[in-house]
Motif scaffolding. Structure first.
Motif, PDB file in Angstrom:
ATOM      1  N   TYR A 804       0.850  -1.187   0.000  1.00 35.42           N
ATOM      2  CA  TYR A 804       0.000   0.000   0.000  1.00 35.42           C
ATOM      3  C   TYR A 804       0.885   1.236   0.000  1.00 35.42           C
ATOM      4  CZ  TYR A 804      -3.110   3.652   1.776  1.00 35.42           C
ATOM      5  OH  TYR A 804      -3.816   4.824   1.939  1.00 35.42           O
ATOM      6  N   THR A 805       0.480   2.247  -0.758  1.00 38.19           N
ATOM      7  CA  THR A 805       1.212   3.506  -0.765  1.00 38.19           C
ATOM      8  C   THR A 805       0.253   4.657  -1.044  1.00 38.19           C
ATOM      9  OG1 THR A 805       3.051   4.744  -1.761  1.00 38.19           O
ATOM     10  CG2 THR A 805       1.809   3.280  -3.205  1.00 38.19           C
ATOM     11  N   MET A 806       0.510   5.793  -0.380  1.00 37.83           N
ATOM     12  CA  MET A 806      -0.255   7.022  -0.599  1.00 37.83           C
ATOM     13  C   MET A 806       0.704   8.205  -0.493  1.00 37.83           C
ATOM     14  SD  MET A 806      -3.458   8.721   1.480  1.00 37.83           S
ATOM     15  CE  MET A 806      -2.398   9.142   2.862  1.00 37.83           C
ATOM     16  N   SER A 819      -0.810  10.044  -5.603  1.00 35.45           N
ATOM     17  CA  SER A 819      -0.845   8.599  -5.867  1.00 35.45           C
ATOM     18  C   SER A 819      -1.448   7.893  -4.669  1.00 35.45           C
ATOM     19  CB  SER A 819       0.558   8.059  -6.153  1.00 35.45           C
ATOM     20  OG  SER A 819       1.384   8.119  -5.005  1.00 35.45           O
ATOM     21  N   HIS A 820      -2.257   6.894  -4.960  1.00 39.98           N
ATOM     22  CA  HIS A 820      -2.943   6.161  -3.898  1.00 39.98           C
ATOM     23  C   HIS A 820      -3.328   4.795  -4.467  1.00 39.98           C
ATOM     24  CE1 HIS A 820      -6.192   6.163  -0.517  1.00 39.98           C
ATOM     25  NE2 HIS A 820      -5.132   5.428  -0.224  1.00 39.98           N
ATOM     26  N   SER A 821      -2.631   3.751  -4.053  1.00 40.09           N
ATOM     27  CA  SER A 821      -2.869   2.440  -4.659  1.00 40.09           C
ATOM     28  C   SER A 821      -2.644   1.331  -3.648  1.00 40.09           C
ATOM     29  CB  SER A 821      -1.957   2.228  -5.869  1.00 40.09           C
ATOM     30  OG  SER A 821      -0.600   2.243  -5.477  1.00 40.09           O
ATOM     31  N   LEU A 822      -3.258   0.199  -3.933  1.00 39.77           N
ATOM     32  CA  LEU A 822      -3.105  -1.017  -3.142  1.00 39.77           C
ATOM     33  C   LEU A 822      -2.846  -2.173  -4.094  1.00 39.77           C
ATOM     34  CD1 LEU A 822      -3.327  -2.610  -0.436  1.00 39.77           C
ATOM     35  CD2 LEU A 822      -5.769  -2.873  -0.937  1.00 39.77           C
ATOM     36  N   SER A 839      -2.851 -12.024  -8.949  1.00 38.97           N
ATOM     37  CA  SER A 839      -2.041 -10.836  -8.722  1.00 38.97           C
ATOM     38  C   SER A 839      -2.787  -9.656  -9.329  1.00 38.97           C
ATOM     39  CB  SER A 839      -0.654 -10.972  -9.356  1.00 38.97           C
ATOM     40  OG  SER A 839       0.058 -12.057  -8.805  1.00 38.97           O
ATOM     41  N   SER A 840      -3.031  -8.637  -8.532  1.00 34.98           N
ATOM     42  CA  SER A 840      -3.789  -7.495  -9.036  1.00 34.98           C
ATOM     43  C   SER A 840      -3.527  -6.300  -8.138  1.00 34.98           C
ATOM     44  CB  SER A 840      -5.278  -7.829  -9.091  1.00 34.98           C
ATOM     45  OG  SER A 840      -6.018  -6.774  -9.670  1.00 34.98           O
ATOM     46  N   GLY A 841      -4.266  -5.253  -8.350  1.00 36.69           N
ATOM     47  CA  GLY A 841      -4.162  -4.049  -7.546  1.00 36.69           C
ATOM     48  C   GLY A 841      -5.276  -3.093  -7.916  1.00 36.69           C
ATOM     49  N   PHE A 842      -5.457  -2.095  -7.077  1.00 35.45           N
ATOM     50  CA  PHE A 842      -6.499  -1.110  -7.330  1.00 35.45           C
ATOM     51  C   PHE A 842      -5.924   0.282  -7.117  1.00 35.45           C
ATOM     52  CE2 PHE A 842     -10.277   1.461  -6.313  1.00 35.45           C
ATOM     53  CZ  PHE A 842     -11.091   1.118  -7.399  1.00 35.45           C
ATOM     54  N   ASP A 843      -6.036   1.100  -8.149  1.00 31.88           N
ATOM     55  CA  ASP A 843      -5.619   2.496  -8.061  1.00 31.88           C
ATOM     56  C   ASP A 843      -6.787   3.296  -7.472  1.00 31.88           C
ATOM     57  OD1 ASP A 843      -4.903   5.176  -8.495  1.00 31.88           O
ATOM     58  OD2 ASP A 843      -3.639   4.610 -10.199  1.00 31.88           O
ATOM     59  N   ILE A 844      -6.672   3.628  -6.192  1.00 28.65           N
ATOM     60  CA  ILE A 844      -7.770   4.300  -5.494  1.00 28.65           C
ATOM     61  C   ILE A 844      -7.986   5.709  -6.042  1.00 28.65           C
ATOM     62  CG2 ILE A 844      -8.589   5.018  -3.214  1.00 28.65           C
ATOM     63  CD1 ILE A 844      -6.862   2.806  -2.026  1.00 28.65           C
ATOM     64  N   ARG A 845      -6.913   6.348  -6.476  1.00 29.33           N
ATOM     65  CA  ARG A 845      -7.049   7.708  -6.997  1.00 29.33           C
ATOM     66  C   ARG A 845      -7.743   7.709  -8.350  1.00 29.33           C
ATOM     67  NH1 ARG A 845      -3.990  11.251 -10.263  1.00 29.33           N
ATOM     68  NH2 ARG A 845      -4.153  13.443  -9.610  1.00 29.33           N
ATOM     69  N   GLU A 846      -7.351   6.831  -9.228  1.00 30.70           N
ATOM     70  CA  GLU A 846      -7.946   6.773 -10.560  1.00 30.70           C
ATOM     71  C   GLU A 846      -9.159   5.861 -10.630  1.00 30.70           C
ATOM     72  OE1 GLU A 846      -7.029   8.694 -12.915  1.00 30.70           O
ATOM     73  OE2 GLU A 846      -5.264   9.543 -11.902  1.00 30.70           O
TER      74      GLU A 846
END
Length: 904
Positions: A804-806, A819-822, A839-846
């Motif tokens: 996780y990063t923001m 930027s905001h993603s998991l 394997s995946s991820g979600f871009d919370i910002r976009e």
């Protein structure tokens, strides 16, 4: 007769001495005596045998007093034999019988059977099983020598002809399990078998698949040659068959063809991938040459080699070239391109030469290779933005002082911009610290005795170019080179017993071989830069001092409390740095003001601008640095009642605050205050990392920083300019057990190509169709696991990885999360044979999913089934594979790939 018994026993062992009795030839059923596996026809065991003829193991017949004949004795070791019921000698039949759990041992050879019969008249030996109380055929013969085991129903050997017949033999040779109905030994190196099944399945009696041949010839440790061969799956014959077959039986690597996989691409047509030839050059090096071909004319070539010399070095080399055609020639959307990739990894065993070391890690090629490759096995590498390489050699010269020397070539490539930075080469030499005033006896004390100095040399040739002209002479046009000498002088001492003080100075001498003079050309109204070839130099120096200490604070709550104590550790530090101005290396030239032709401007410049190490500083600087780091720990009562000491728990890990103040500055003297630290959530597993910057200065109406405090401009005391929060957490079902596992990341192909060692960005596949890291059961430690299906639902192996990063930005009042993603990846073994992963991820910002890969794997005993699917994005594709696990039969497979549509 007694004198011949050891020789007959030796003959029985001699035939079984071969590494395997698994193969045979066409059997001549008109000659010889056939021994039925289910019933002994030689003797009616236990009927009509006088008790006086039954010899116990302790009887004196074992220690025979009759002299042995003189001459050559074929036996070179002691022969021991025993049986549970009896060992009987029949003088009338001239035979010896060993009944029930009979065993003959000779050296490292052990023969076990229900009944062993030695016929002295016919010079033949028989070994077979016996019926139990229910009439079942039990105690079948078992022959063991070292790691080799043969399990037939019965064995017959003739001493005169030196031939043998083995019925229903079961044995393992290389990776094959072989069962032959009748085996005939022609001599000690050739065997023939009839009605043979051979498979890589562990259960040779009920295999999930096997190859059936009516007649085969077997040469131990070399080959199997057969006539008509037909493949059976679940005892059902398949159309897969050969008029003849050749199967290598050696456990060593052998050369051979690689069968390609097939599929279709939306804009390149049908294709064959990964077909070629494997060269087993020697025990130390091999070579794999494979290629791809597409029906629209695209093709690819790949060379891979692995080498290894024990206790010296190991490595691998790979080169891939692709010629890519889009659409068809003559069409308006036709395009042509190519890309390449070179990888080389080399590591040296530390024991081979402790004083010197050579290593290499090379990954270079076209910037768009990972994004455009038509046959990319490393799924997670297409997200790489940089390619890095390093080849280095280091040497240590022992002595006083010790000298360290290293020579390296480095490469860094940005795949987005195509910029390539090279150092060809970089030379580093250093000398260990010298204490000129240290005492001959005892520890160093005080400011004088702790004075020390070093010498460091760095010389390099630096090249900055683009990948479009890489490997061409043009790449050397902008090369710059030089050398830097550095001598640091330091000392340290204690002040007031609590303060640690260190101070020092550093002297630098920089050598360059090109400088640049600047002048103004009135005709072109432009600044002209002239390159001056030749040696030139400049020197710089600076001073520094540092004072620090450690403060402890402790609060006790009592040993009967759950939290017994809290300890706060602070490490304040004050540093001072001074850098003089070096105006002597600066010159001036006159330039006409373009706004006013009558006005002349004086432009300052240094001839060292643009050289390897740049120009020396012209501005005098004097600054004070302030920092404070904090750690917070607690002592808590351990949940384990047997523990005698409380447990230490970290509450705050190295939370630091730092800034600097420029004493020589005329404005904006205080630098932004930096905060950094970590908050442990789960011990040794999850730590939340925090970073932020605060500024005390205000912004004007144009969002530019001004020399005015933010609080005096109607704002708060501090203005947050940016912040970042991130954490990575990986856990699995093993975290709740005592099992641990250490993986060698150097064996991970994705990691060697510059990607992540985990599967956060997806898993690639090997040439044999398996996912990386799945060659062995990822949930086991190499031992076979006993699975209880009734309780399996409580022991489902799984693993999960989260990132996780923001990032927050407010440098110019934008006040936004940039930027905001998991990101996440995981694998679950639903049953002992089924496993799935994603394997995946979600871009919370976009508000969108990042690259997603779904994986399915099925263990089919002797077979492997894999399916990977990228359901969306521009890399939408899928791959299906089913094939035999064994490397000997790895070409027996079915693989179907669907390439992504690159025209989207």
């Amino acid at each position: 007769m007694q004198t011949n018994i050891p020789y007959i026993l030796f003959c029985c062992i001699f035939i079984l001495l071969s590494p395997s009795l698994t193969t045979a030839q066409e059997i001549d059923t008109t000659s010889g005596i056939r021994i039925e596996a289910e019933r002994d026809t030689l003797v009616s065991v236990g009927e009509g045998i006088p008790l006086a003829q039954t010899i116990k193991l302790q009887d004196s017949i074992i220690a025979d007093s009759i002299p042995q004949p003189q001459g050559n004795n074929l036996l070179s070791d002691r022969v021991d034999y025993k049986a549970t019921d009896y060992i009987r000698l029949s003088q009338k039949e001239n035979r010896m019988y060993l009944y029930n759990n009979a065993q003959v041992t000779y050296g490292d050879i052990i023969l076990n059977a229900g009944l062993i019969v030695i016929d002295n008249n016919k010079n033949e030996v028989y070994a077979f099983g016996i019926p139990d109380s229910l009439g079942d055929y039990t105690q079948k013969p078992v022959f063991q020598q070292a790691q080799k085991t043969v399990e037939p129903d019965s064995i017959r050997f003739n001493f005169d002809t030196e031939r043998a017949l083995i019925y229903n033999s079961r044995t393992q040779e290389a990776n094959f399990n072989v069962r032959g109905e009748v085996t005939k030994r022609e001599n000690d190196s050739v065997y023939f078998m009839q009605n043979v099944r051979f498979t890589t399945s562990e259960d040779v009696d009920n295999p999930d698949y096997y190859f059936y041949a009516r007649r085969i010839k077997f040469v131990p440790d070399k080959k199997i040659v057969s006539g008509l061969v037909n493949m059976y799956i679940a005892d059902v014959p398949t159309p897969l068959g050969l008029p003849f077959g050749y199967f290598p039986m050696t456990e060593e690597e052998t050369s051979g063809f690689i069968i390609p996989s097939f599929g279709d691409s939306n804009n390149r047509g049908y294709f064959l991938q990964n077909g070629g030839y494997y060269f087993a050059i020697s025990d130390y090096v091999d070579l794999l040459a494979i290629g791809d071909y597409y029906t629209n004319g695209s093709y690819a070539m790949n060379l891979e080699s692995n080498y290894n010399q024990r206790y010296k070095f190991r490595g691998n080399f790979s080169f891939r070239y692709e010629k890519l055609l889009e659409s068809e020639r003559g069409f308006p959307d036709f395009a042509e391109g190519s890309n390449y990739n070179i990888r080389w990894s080399h590591s040296q065993d530390a024991k081979s030469n402790p004083s010197s070391r050579f290593s290499a890690s090379v990954n270079l090629g076209s910037s768009d290779y990972y994004r455009e490759s038509v046959n990319q096995q490393n799924t997670g590498n297409f997200l790489n933005n940089t390619l890095n390489s390093s080849v280095s050699y280091s040497k240590t010269f022992e002595g006083e002082p010790q000298v360290n020397l290293s020579l390296a070539a480095r490469h860094s490539q940005n795949t987005n911009t195509g910029i390539v930075n090279l150092t060809l080469p970089t030379l580093n030499a250093s000398m260990t610290r010298i204490y000129p005033f240290e005492p001959k006896v005892g520890a160093k004390k005080g400011i004088i005795e702790n004075i020390n100095f070093q010498y460091n040399l760095r010389a390099e040739n630096r090249i900055s170019t683009y990948d479009s002209i890489f490997f061409t002479p043009k790449m050397f046009d902008e090369a710059i080179y030089g050398a830097q000498h550095q001598i640091p002088i330091n000392t340290n001492f204690k002040l007031f017993n609590y303060l640690s003080v260190s101070t020092g100075a550093s002297f630098e001498e920089n050598w360059v071989f090109e400088t640049y003079e600047r002048s103004y050309d009135e005709e072109t109204n432009d600044v002209v830069r002239d390159t001056i070839n030749g040696f030139d130099r400049f020197s710089t120096y600076n001073f520094n001092a540092n004072v620090g200490t450690t403060l402890y604070g402790l609060v006790n709550f009592g040993s009967d409390k759950k939290i017994q104590a809290i300890r706060h550790v602070m490490r304040p530090n004050i540093s001072y740095n001074i850098n003089p101005a070096f105006d002597q290396y600066y010159d001036q030239f006159e330039e006409i003001n373009p706004a006013d032709p009558d006005q002349i401007n004086l432009i300052d410049y240094s001839r060292f601008d643009g050289t390897l190490y740049g120009a020396p500083g012209r501005n005098f600087s004097s600054s004070i640095g302030l920092s404070l780091s904090n750690s917070l720990e607690a002592k808590v009562r351990d949940k384990d009642s047997t523990a005698t000491e409380p447990k230490k728990v970290t509450l705050l890990n190295n939370f630091s605050i730092g800034t600097s103040y420029n004493l020589a500055g005329d404005s904006l003297r205080l630098s932004p205050i930096a905060l950094r630290g970590g908050i442990p959530i789960i011990e040794n597993k999850l730590t939340v990392n925090l970073a932020a910057q605060m500024d005390i200065y205000a912004l004007d109406n144009n969002n530019r920083k001004i020399d005015r405090l933010n609080i005096n401009n109607g704002g708060s005391l501090f203005r947050f300019t940016n912040a970042n929060v991130s954490f990575g957490y990986a856990f699995s079902s093993k975290d709740f057990s005592k099992d641990t596992e250490n993986k060698d990341e150097s064996e991970n192909e994705t990691y060697r190509n510059g990607g992540r060692p985990d599967d956060l960005f997806g898993k690639g596949t090997n040439l044999d169709g398996s996912f990386y890291e799945d060659d062995e059961d990822p949930f086991e430690d190499g031992e076979e696991r006993e699975v209880n299906s009734e309780w399996y639902k409580y022991e489902i192996p799984w693993d999960l990885r989260l990132n996780y990063t923001m990032t927050y930005s407010n440098n110019a009042r934008q006040n936004e999360i940039t930027s905001h993603s998991l990101m996440f990846s995981g694998n679950v073994e639903l049953s002992p044979k089924w496993s799935i992963g994603a394997s995946s991820g979600f871009d919370i910002r976009e508000r969108g999913f990042t690259f997603t890969q779904l994986r399915f794997a099925r263990d089919l005993e002797s077979w492997r089934l894999n399916f990977s699917w990228v359901p969306f994005s521009q890399r939408k594709s899928w791959n299906f594979f089913i094939g035999i696990k064994s490397s000997i039969l790895s070409d027996i497979k079915y693989e179907k790939r669907r390439d992504r549509d690159r025209r989207l």
